[in-house]
Design a protein around this motif. Structure first.
Motif, PDB file in Angstrom:
ATOM      1  N   ASP A 282      -3.252  -0.573   3.745  1.00  0.00           N
ATOM      2  CA  ASP A 282      -4.504  -0.546   2.987  1.00  0.00           C
ATOM      3  C   ASP A 282      -4.444  -1.410   1.727  1.00  0.00           C
ATOM      4  O   ASP A 282      -5.486  -1.853   1.232  1.00  0.00           O
ATOM      5  CB  ASP A 282      -4.862   0.898   2.599  1.00  0.00           C
ATOM      6  CG  ASP A 282      -5.281   1.736   3.793  1.00  0.00           C
ATOM      7  OD1 ASP A 282      -5.614   1.141   4.843  1.00  0.00           O
ATOM      8  OD2 ASP A 282      -5.262   2.978   3.684  1.00  0.00           O
ATOM      9  N   GLU A 283      -3.246  -1.654   1.196  1.00  0.00           N
ATOM     10  CA  GLU A 283      -3.125  -2.425  -0.042  1.00  0.00           C
ATOM     11  C   GLU A 283      -3.016  -3.928   0.196  1.00  0.00           C
ATOM     12  O   GLU A 283      -2.991  -4.714  -0.761  1.00  0.00           O
ATOM     13  CB  GLU A 283      -1.883  -1.968  -0.825  1.00  0.00           C
ATOM     14  CG  GLU A 283      -2.013  -0.586  -1.444  1.00  0.00           C
ATOM     15  CD  GLU A 283      -1.916   0.534  -0.421  1.00  0.00           C
ATOM     16  OE1 GLU A 283      -1.082   0.413   0.495  1.00  0.00           O
ATOM     17  OE2 GLU A 283      -2.697   1.504  -0.527  1.00  0.00           O
ATOM     18  N   LEU A 284      -2.943  -4.344   1.441  1.00  0.00           N
ATOM     19  CA  LEU A 284      -2.728  -5.762   1.724  1.00  0.00           C
ATOM     20  C   LEU A 284      -4.003  -6.576   1.544  1.00  0.00           C
ATOM     21  O   LEU A 284      -5.104  -6.130   1.862  1.00  0.00           O
ATOM     22  CB  LEU A 284      -2.219  -5.939   3.160  1.00  0.00           C
ATOM     23  CG  LEU A 284      -0.858  -5.332   3.500  1.00  0.00           C
ATOM     24  CD1 LEU A 284      -0.545  -5.531   4.976  1.00  0.00           C
ATOM     25  CD2 LEU A 284       0.240  -5.956   2.638  1.00  0.00           C
ATOM     26  N   ARG A 285      -3.826  -7.793   1.069  1.00  0.00           N
ATOM     27  CA  ARG A 285      -4.910  -8.772   1.010  1.00  0.00           C
ATOM     28  C   ARG A 285      -4.782  -9.723   2.195  1.00  0.00           C
ATOM     29  O   ARG A 285      -3.729  -9.793   2.835  1.00  0.00           O
ATOM     30  CB  ARG A 285      -4.839  -9.546  -0.305  1.00  0.00           C
ATOM     31  CG  ARG A 285      -5.094  -8.687  -1.541  1.00  0.00           C
ATOM     32  CD  ARG A 285      -4.855  -9.470  -2.813  1.00  0.00           C
ATOM     33  NE  ARG A 285      -3.452  -9.853  -2.951  1.00  0.00           N
ATOM     34  CZ  ARG A 285      -2.937 -10.502  -4.003  1.00  0.00           C
ATOM     35  NH1 ARG A 285      -3.747 -10.839  -5.008  1.00  0.00           N
ATOM     36  NH2 ARG A 285      -1.666 -10.815  -4.060  1.00  0.00           N
ATOM     37  N   PRO A 286      -5.860 -10.457   2.525  1.00  0.00           N
ATOM     38  CA  PRO A 286      -5.788 -11.378   3.663  1.00  0.00           C
ATOM     39  C   PRO A 286      -4.573 -12.306   3.580  1.00  0.00           C
ATOM     40  O   PRO A 286      -4.271 -12.869   2.528  1.00  0.00           O
ATOM     41  CB  PRO A 286      -7.097 -12.159   3.564  1.00  0.00           C
ATOM     42  CG  PRO A 286      -8.052 -11.174   2.958  1.00  0.00           C
ATOM     43  CD  PRO A 286      -7.211 -10.409   1.949  1.00  0.00           C
ATOM     44  N   GLY A 287      -3.851 -12.386   4.716  1.00  0.00           N
ATOM     45  CA  GLY A 287      -2.659 -13.224   4.786  1.00  0.00           C
ATOM     46  C   GLY A 287      -1.378 -12.521   4.393  1.00  0.00           C
ATOM     47  O   GLY A 287      -0.288 -13.099   4.531  1.00  0.00           O
ATOM     48  N   GLU A 288      -1.459 -11.270   3.913  1.00  0.00           N
ATOM     49  CA  GLU A 288      -0.270 -10.535   3.497  1.00  0.00           C
ATOM     50  C   GLU A 288       0.213  -9.614   4.612  1.00  0.00           C
ATOM     51  O   GLU A 288      -0.562  -9.189   5.481  1.00  0.00           O
ATOM     52  CB  GLU A 288      -0.549  -9.712   2.243  1.00  0.00           C
ATOM     53  CG  GLU A 288      -0.813 -10.549   1.004  1.00  0.00           C
ATOM     54  CD  GLU A 288      -1.035  -9.713  -0.243  1.00  0.00           C
ATOM     55  OE1 GLU A 288      -0.856 -10.256  -1.349  1.00  0.00           O
ATOM     56  OE2 GLU A 288      -1.371  -8.505  -0.115  1.00  0.00           O
ATOM     57  N   VAL A 289       1.504  -9.299   4.556  1.00  0.00           N
ATOM     58  CA  VAL A 289       2.122  -8.411   5.547  1.00  0.00           C
ATOM     59  C   VAL A 289       2.994  -7.394   4.835  1.00  0.00           C
ATOM     60  O   VAL A 289       3.502  -7.643   3.733  1.00  0.00           O
ATOM     61  CB  VAL A 289       2.974  -9.203   6.574  1.00  0.00           C
ATOM     62  CG1 VAL A 289       2.123 -10.165   7.358  1.00  0.00           C
ATOM     63  CG2 VAL A 289       4.124  -9.943   5.875  1.00  0.00           C
TER      64      VAL A 289
END
Length: 527
Positions: free
Chosen positions: A236-243
């Motif tokens: 839920d805390e990820l931004r686009p492009g993050e893993v």
């Protein structure tokens, strides 16, 4: 108290009773426990199979063994192999007195094998790597003397077909116990498997338990929620492009998943093999180890599916790939949580998980469906492109019911023209030397393909795959009196052969082959 909450309360009471009679697990792995002794044994190849040492039981307290090794190993006459055999007891081989009667029908042979493959928790050696379980369980066989996660779903199909409700009930309670005690289902019930899971099929298991009268699926809702939380941790805390761990936030903001292992050291059960692979790479060793571990978490260990363009294991990149089968299984999990939450009267959770399931289905269509290939493909999120490889995993969206009719028809054509072999469905079209590539066929992929196709009205192709697979298994049974882990499905006229490739010899037994074959023998048209 409502009927639903009463059911959950009774189940909780049963669980507490189970917990009271199970010994605490030693969660230290053999590498953690034995440190430099472990490395010496595995690098020195004291045992031909790396898995042998990690399955050994110590004859005395492990701390005393390590102290003795540190005191003696530098002595001129120190014999490492003699020291290991003095202080450790290898797991006894489970070579039973069972001898197959090749004139006996295959279904009867499989029915008789369940007790041969059943292990009793009371037989667990003290201080070994086995994670204790409250009930008897079925193992694959051969070198695999523990219960495996996704293997067990396909084994359970056969238990159901054989009328073994007793073992089904025991397995159901064991998996519930693992989720309660570990927070997820480990790859297998060994301490060295705790850092990873396998394809999340507990939702499929609970449907089977309910269908077979073992227990209502609603009783498992808290465990289903907990498994989902394990797979979605940090997402839920990820931004686009993050893993993060198992989660990948795609560029359009949707959340999908990948395979992952929390450790980045060599797999303890394949220690020397992993060290050798890493030494052959020009990448940091810890990166290679993580990718190998994630490949093992996929259940497809190993396949060119997880590798770079040359297909060599040294190019493995599992964590950079968003797999179609994993995300299909997670859609099933979310859909089932939504349905059970509604039945439990939790409308907010039902709405939340129904939305999650819808979002995932749309994301699978957006990122994993290929119009050009008439197939579902994995996606390389690092390179930002679909993986140009056809695999039998494309049948999984059909199995969980998220393909459209048009997509299913196109997948059926692709399976028939690209992956159908003389003996069943091929895993991939690549001949890499790895066991989850050509020419091998595997029972779980036959089941996913047959049932998925049949559910979308592709009965002729489903029946043909079933016929070819049963002929393959039956031919080897008649010639050698056994079922095996995997089969060479490429040959049409020179008889059935066990599969090859991979890190270890072909295994007899064999849990999921027994399970799928037994269920296919029982239902001529899998509808």
């Amino acid at each position: 108290m409502t009927e639903t909450t009463d059911l959950q309360a009774r189940d909780s009471e049963r669980q507490q009773a189970r917990l009271a009679r199970v010994a605490p697990a030693d969660t230290l792995t053999p590498a953690d426990r034995y440190q430099e002794l472990f490395v010496a044994v595995q690098i020195g190849r004291v045992f031909a199979d790396s898995k042998t040492f990690v399955d050994c039981a110590p004859r005395i307290d492990p701390e005393r063994i390590l102290e003795a090794y540190r005191a003696r190993h530098a002595m001129p006459d120190f014999d490492l192999a003699a020291f290991v055999h003095e202080h450790f007891q290898p797991e006894p081989a489970h070579d039973s007195e069972y001898v197959a009667d090749r004139d006996r029908p295959l279904a009867e042979h499989i029915d008789a094998l369940w007790d041969v493959l059943t292990r009793q928790p009371r037989e667990h050696p003290v201080r070994s790597s086995l994670l204790p379980l409250p009930n008897p369980y079925v193992v694959p066989g051969g070198r695999f003397g523990e219960m495996y996660y996704w293997d067990s779903y396909f084994t359970m199909l056969g238990l159901a077909a054989s009328g073994r409700r007793d073992l089904l009930r025991h397995m159901a309670d064991n998996f519930a116990y693992l989720i309660d005690s570990c927070g997820h289902v480990p790859n297998g019930n060994r301490s060295y498997y705790l850092s990873r899971s396998q394809p999340p099929v507990f939702a499929l298991m609970t449907e089977l338990f309910e269908r077979e009268g073992v227990r209502e699926a609603l009783a498992y809702l808290p465990r289903l929620r907990r498994e989902h939380a394990f797979w979605m941790d940090g997402g839920d805390e990820l931004r686009p492009g993050e893993v993060h761990r198992h989660c990948v936030r795609m560029e359009d903001g949707v959340l999908l998943n990948r395979y992952w292992d929390d450790r980045d050291t060599p797999r303890e059960e394949s220690y020397l093999e992993d060290v050798s692979t890493a030494r052959a790479c020009d990448r940091p060793a810890h990166e290679v180890y993580r990718e190998l571990r994630a490949g093992a978490a996929s259940g497809w260990d190993f396949s060119s599916r997880w590798c770079g363009g040359d297909g060599a294991l040294t190019s493995i990149r599992t964590t950079l790939i968003v797999p179609v089968d994993l995300n299909s299984f997670l859609h099933k999990l979310e859909e089932q949580i939504a349905e059970l939450s509604l039945a439990a009267g939790d409308d907010a959770a039902a709405a939340d998980f129904a939305r999650r399931a819808r979002d995932r289905r749309h994301a699978i269509d957006r990122w994993l469906w290929s119009e050009a290939d008439d197939a579902y493909l994995d996606y390389d999120w690092h390179d930002g492109a679909p993986r140009p490889m056809l695999t039998a995993a494309m049948a999984t969206p059909l199995y969980v019911g998220i393909a459209s009719r048009e997509q299913a028809a196109r997948v059926a054509t692709t399976l028939r023209t690209q992956l159908l072999q003389a003996g069943g469905l091929a895993t991939t079209r690549n001949l890499s030397g790895e066991q989850w590539d050509r020419p091998n066929g595997w029972a779980p992929l036959q089941w996913l393909g047959i049932l998925g196709l049949a559910d979308y009205g592709e009965a002729a192709l489903a029946a043909e795959i079933r016929r070819r697979w049963l002929a393959t298994v039956g031919d080897l049974y008649r010639s050698e009196g056994k079922l095996v882990e995997k089969y060479d499905i490429s040959a049409a006229d020179d008889g059935a052969h066990g599969g090859g490739g991979g890190e270890y010899p072909l295994q007899d037994g064999f849990g999921w082959t027994n399970g799928v074959t037994r269920m296919l023998l029982q239902q001529p048209v899998p509808l």
